[in-house]
Design an enzyme around this catalytic site. Structure first.
Site, PDB file in Angstrom:
ATOM      1  N   ILE A  46     -73.387  47.101  19.753  1.00  0.00           N
ATOM      2  CA  ILE A  46     -73.532  48.341  20.522  1.00  0.00           C
ATOM      3  C   ILE A  46     -74.416  49.341  19.779  1.00  0.00           C
ATOM      4  O   ILE A  46     -75.277  50.000  20.368  1.00  0.00           O
ATOM      5  CB  ILE A  46     -72.139  48.950  20.811  1.00  0.00           C
ATOM      6  CG1 ILE A  46     -71.343  48.033  21.742  1.00  0.00           C
ATOM      7  CG2 ILE A  46     -72.258  50.349  21.394  1.00  0.00           C
ATOM      8  CD1 ILE A  46     -69.863  48.387  21.866  1.00  0.00           C
TER       9      ILE A  46
ATOM     10  N   ASP B  94     -75.794  51.754   8.125  1.00  0.00           N
ATOM     11  CA  ASP B  94     -74.943  50.573   8.292  1.00  0.00           C
ATOM     12  C   ASP B  94     -74.762  49.905   6.924  1.00  0.00           C
ATOM     13  O   ASP B  94     -75.576  50.086   6.018  1.00  0.00           O
ATOM     14  CB  ASP B  94     -75.626  49.583   9.258  1.00  0.00           C
ATOM     15  CG  ASP B  94     -74.645  48.609   9.898  1.00  0.00           C
ATOM     16  OD1 ASP B  94     -74.459  48.668  11.124  1.00  0.00           O
ATOM     17  OD2 ASP B  94     -74.062  47.775   9.164  1.00  0.00           O
TER      18      ASP B  94
ATOM     19  N   ASP C 100     -72.070  53.528   3.904  1.00  0.00           N
ATOM     20  CA  ASP C 100     -70.708  53.051   4.176  1.00  0.00           C
ATOM     21  C   ASP C 100     -69.913  54.231   4.724  1.00  0.00           C
ATOM     22  O   ASP C 100     -69.770  55.250   4.040  1.00  0.00           O
ATOM     23  CB  ASP C 100     -70.100  52.540   2.858  1.00  0.00           C
ATOM     24  CG  ASP C 100     -68.703  51.977   3.036  1.00  0.00           C
ATOM     25  OD1 ASP C 100     -68.134  52.090   4.139  1.00  0.00           O
ATOM     26  OD2 ASP C 100     -68.181  51.421   2.045  1.00  0.00           O
TER      27      ASP C 100
ATOM     28  N   SER D 257     -62.622  53.161  22.893  1.00  0.00           N
ATOM     29  CA  SER D 257     -62.409  51.836  23.509  1.00  0.00           C
ATOM     30  C   SER D 257     -61.407  51.977  24.644  1.00  0.00           C
ATOM     31  O   SER D 257     -60.581  52.908  24.652  1.00  0.00           O
ATOM     32  CB  SER D 257     -61.862  50.857  22.466  1.00  0.00           C
ATOM     33  OG  SER D 257     -61.395  49.674  23.091  1.00  0.00           O
TER      34      SER D 257
ATOM     35  N   TYR E 111     -55.650  48.335  15.891  1.00  0.00           N
ATOM     36  CA  TYR E 111     -56.967  48.707  16.430  1.00  0.00           C
ATOM     37  C   TYR E 111     -56.810  49.756  17.533  1.00  0.00           C
ATOM     38  O   TYR E 111     -57.547  50.746  17.571  1.00  0.00           O
ATOM     39  CB  TYR E 111     -57.672  47.452  16.950  1.00  0.00           C
ATOM     40  CG  TYR E 111     -59.023  47.717  17.564  1.00  0.00           C
ATOM     41  CD1 TYR E 111     -60.089  48.162  16.795  1.00  0.00           C
ATOM     42  CD2 TYR E 111     -59.239  47.533  18.934  1.00  0.00           C
ATOM     43  CE1 TYR E 111     -61.329  48.424  17.373  1.00  0.00           C
ATOM     44  CE2 TYR E 111     -60.463  47.788  19.511  1.00  0.00           C
ATOM     45  CZ  TYR E 111     -61.513  48.227  18.726  1.00  0.00           C
ATOM     46  OH  TYR E 111     -62.740  48.490  19.304  1.00  0.00           O
TER      47      TYR E 111
ATOM     48  N   LYS F 203     -58.316  53.619  17.778  1.00  0.00           N
ATOM     49  CA  LYS F 203     -59.217  54.103  18.837  1.00  0.00           C
ATOM     50  C   LYS F 203     -58.567  55.243  19.626  1.00  0.00           C
ATOM     51  O   LYS F 203     -59.253  56.136  20.118  1.00  0.00           O
ATOM     52  CB  LYS F 203     -59.635  52.940  19.737  1.00  0.00           C
ATOM     53  CG  LYS F 203     -60.599  51.971  19.049  1.00  0.00           C
ATOM     54  CD  LYS F 203     -61.899  52.672  18.645  1.00  0.00           C
ATOM     55  CE  LYS F 203     -62.856  51.766  17.922  1.00  0.00           C
ATOM     56  NZ  LYS F 203     -64.139  52.414  17.586  1.00  0.00           N
TER      57      LYS F 203
ATOM     58  N   THR G 199     -64.489  45.112  27.166  1.00  0.00           N
ATOM     59  CA  THR G 199     -64.929  44.061  26.235  1.00  0.00           C
ATOM     60  C   THR G 199     -66.428  43.856  26.390  1.00  0.00           C
ATOM     61  O   THR G 199     -66.917  43.566  27.482  1.00  0.00           O
ATOM     62  CB  THR G 199     -64.177  42.748  26.502  1.00  0.00           C
ATOM     63  OG1 THR G 199     -62.773  43.012  26.432  1.00  0.00           O
ATOM     64  CG2 THR G 199     -64.542  41.701  25.458  1.00  0.00           C
TER      65      THR G 199
HETATM   66  N1  LIG Z   1     -67.421  44.739  21.290  1.00  0.00           N
HETATM   67  C1  LIG Z   1     -66.444  45.282  22.014  1.00  0.00           C
HETATM   68  O1  LIG Z   1     -65.849  44.622  22.890  1.00  0.00           O
HETATM   69  C2  LIG Z   1     -66.056  46.725  21.813  1.00  0.00           C
HETATM   70  C3  LIG Z   1     -65.262  47.335  22.791  1.00  0.00           C
HETATM   71  C4  LIG Z   1     -64.891  48.665  22.637  1.00  0.00           C
HETATM   72  C5  LIG Z   1     -65.299  49.373  21.515  1.00  0.00           C
HETATM   73  N2  LIG Z   1     -66.072  48.760  20.575  1.00  0.00           N
HETATM   74  C6  LIG Z   1     -66.471  49.561  19.427  1.00  0.00           C
HETATM   75  O2  LIG Z   1     -67.878  49.593  19.346  1.00  0.00           O
HETATM   76  C7  LIG Z   1     -68.274  49.720  17.983  1.00  0.00           C
HETATM   77  C8  LIG Z   1     -69.311  48.656  17.669  1.00  0.00           C
HETATM   78  O3  LIG Z   1     -68.770  47.392  17.971  1.00  0.00           O
HETATM   79  P1  LIG Z   1     -69.695  46.084  18.125  1.00  0.00           P
HETATM   80  O4  LIG Z   1     -69.008  45.203  19.091  1.00  0.00           O
HETATM   81  O5  LIG Z   1     -71.109  46.480  18.345  1.00  0.00           O
HETATM   82  O6  LIG Z   1     -69.478  45.453  16.663  1.00  0.00           O
HETATM   83  P2  LIG Z   1     -70.479  44.742  15.622  1.00  0.00           P
HETATM   84  O7  LIG Z   1     -69.582  44.083  14.643  1.00  0.00           O
HETATM   85  O8  LIG Z   1     -71.505  43.934  16.339  1.00  0.00           O
HETATM   86  O9  LIG Z   1     -71.200  45.988  14.928  1.00  0.00           O
HETATM   87  C9  LIG Z   1     -70.485  46.866  14.105  1.00  0.00           C
HETATM   88  C10 LIG Z   1     -71.426  47.400  13.050  1.00  0.00           C
HETATM   89  O10 LIG Z   1     -70.694  48.343  12.258  1.00  0.00           O
HETATM   90  C11 LIG Z   1     -71.068  48.127  10.900  1.00  0.00           C
HETATM   91  N3  LIG Z   1     -70.012  48.603  10.014  1.00  0.00           N
HETATM   92  C12 LIG Z   1     -68.750  48.098   9.861  1.00  0.00           C
HETATM   93  N4  LIG Z   1     -68.098  48.747   8.895  1.00  0.00           N
HETATM   94  C13 LIG Z   1     -68.952  49.691   8.417  1.00  0.00           C
HETATM   95  C14 LIG Z   1     -68.873  50.672   7.403  1.00  0.00           C
HETATM   96  N5  LIG Z   1     -67.764  50.794   6.634  1.00  0.00           N
HETATM   97  N6  LIG Z   1     -69.929  51.471   7.204  1.00  0.00           N
HETATM   98  C15 LIG Z   1     -71.064  51.343   7.921  1.00  0.00           C
HETATM   99  N7  LIG Z   1     -71.217  50.418   8.890  1.00  0.00           N
HETATM  100  C16 LIG Z   1     -70.164  49.601   9.122  1.00  0.00           C
HETATM  101  C17 LIG Z   1     -71.261  46.618  10.779  1.00  0.00           C
HETATM  102  O11 LIG Z   1     -72.043  46.281   9.640  1.00  0.00           O
HETATM  103  C18 LIG Z   1     -71.954  46.298  12.096  1.00  0.00           C
HETATM  104  O12 LIG Z   1     -73.364  46.387  11.979  1.00  0.00           O
HETATM  105  C19 LIG Z   1     -66.995  49.644  17.150  1.00  0.00           C
HETATM  106  O13 LIG Z   1     -66.577  50.953  16.820  1.00  0.00           O
HETATM  107  C20 LIG Z   1     -66.003  49.003  18.099  1.00  0.00           C
HETATM  108  O14 LIG Z   1     -64.669  49.393  17.818  1.00  0.00           O
HETATM  109  C21 LIG Z   1     -66.463  47.457  20.698  1.00  0.00           C
END
Ligand SMILES: NC(=O)c1ccc[n+]([C@@H]2O[C@H](COP(=O)([O-])OP(=O)(O)OC[C@H]3O[C@@H](n4cnc5c(N)ncnc54)[C@H](O)[C@@H]3O)[C@@H](O)[C@H]2O)c1
Length: 251
Positions: free
Chosen positions: A18, A37, A55, A134, A147, A151, A179
């Protein structure tokens, strides 16, 4: 002219899924973007997209990264808090250490990045923060206790920040995806006994019958982050295939 011409955005977690879709959409809209990131990816020339290792669990690394973006691009107008980690299990599945680790990244990480960006946002003409919450913040989903709690806290923090920052002109909103088809979900599926059947179950859980795309979430983020949403603050926008509100009948 495009929506983000002359504006500077920072996306935490912008290296994947995302966050990466947000980086691409904001950049396509004319913004210059800082990608913060653990594993940042330099997707364009450095005069448009600046990838910095940071981080969200470490205030000093966020302070330094925000300063680097502001120095390179002349300020920060928009912060997208997208970095986050998953946690699976019911309320008994994880111990205190894991609860602290997930909250440290998913909740305190939003506070830290916002704290680091605020000195710059307060000088911007149309500042906005968009947090990624979320569907689990408002709907009970099995095996996601920790989780979901994290959220839910992001949702509550969004409202509190919006109230505190309204007199500074900083709008704060969140997007609540269902999702989404990202590497995160691919990793979850890889751990399932039958990944194909599990993906079909996840798709069927959403009334639209399919997973949300990262680009669809990014489009919502761009709407909320952009100057045209100037009257919108302290709210959550669902991008969840109808999951939060619809109960369609299925054969
Ligand atoms: N994929 C889903 O279904 C979904 C649904 C609802 C919410 N979300 C939320 O969307 C966001 C992104 O999810 P995604 O699916 O793109 O995940 P992803 O794992 O593809 O990307 C997450 C990114 O966050 C980075 N990250 C993790 N910990 C970190 C830290 N301590 N410092 C800096 N960067 C860090 C990772 O390196 C990665 O690049 C999250 O907050 C997740 O909770 C995802």
């Amino acid at each position: 002219m495009t929506a983000f011409d002359g504006l500077v955005a920072v996306v935490t977690g912008g290296g994947s899924g995302i966050g990466a879709a947000c980086v691409a959409a904001l950049s396509a809209g004319g913004a210059r973007v800082g990608v913060l990131d653990l594993r940042p990816t330099q997707t364009e020339e450095a005069d448009r997209v600046l990838a910095i290792r940071a981080d969200v669990a470490d205030q000093a690394s966020l302070d330094a990264a925000m300063a680097e973006v502001a120095n390179a691009f002349g300020g920060i107008d928009i912060l997208i808090n997208c970095a986050g980690i998953s946690s699976v299990g019911d309320v008994a599945a994880n111990g205190d250490e894991e609860w602290a680790r997930v909250f440290d990244i998913n909740v305190t990480g939003v506070a830290r990045a916002s704290r680091a960006a605020l000195p710059y946002l307060r000088h911007a003409t149309s500042p906005a923060i968009v947090n990624i919450s979320s569907i689990v913040a408002t709907a009970g989903i099995v095996q996601r206790a920790l989780y979901s709690a994290s959220k839910g806290a992001v949702h509550a923090l969004t409202l509190a920040m919006a109230a505190d920052l309204i007199d500074d002109g900083v709008r704060v909103t969140c997007v609540a995806p269902g999702t989404v088809d990202t590497p995160w979900v691919a990793r979850l599926l890889a751990g399932a006994d039958d990944p194909v059947a599990e993906k079909a179950r996840l798709a069927a859980r959403q009334p639209t019958g399919r997973l949300v795309t990262a680009d669809e979430v990014a489009a919502a983020v761009c709407y909320l982050a952009g100057p045209s949403a100037g009257a919108t603050t302290g709210m959550s926008l669902a991008v969840d295939g109808g999951m939060s509100g619809l109960r369609p009948r299925r054969p």
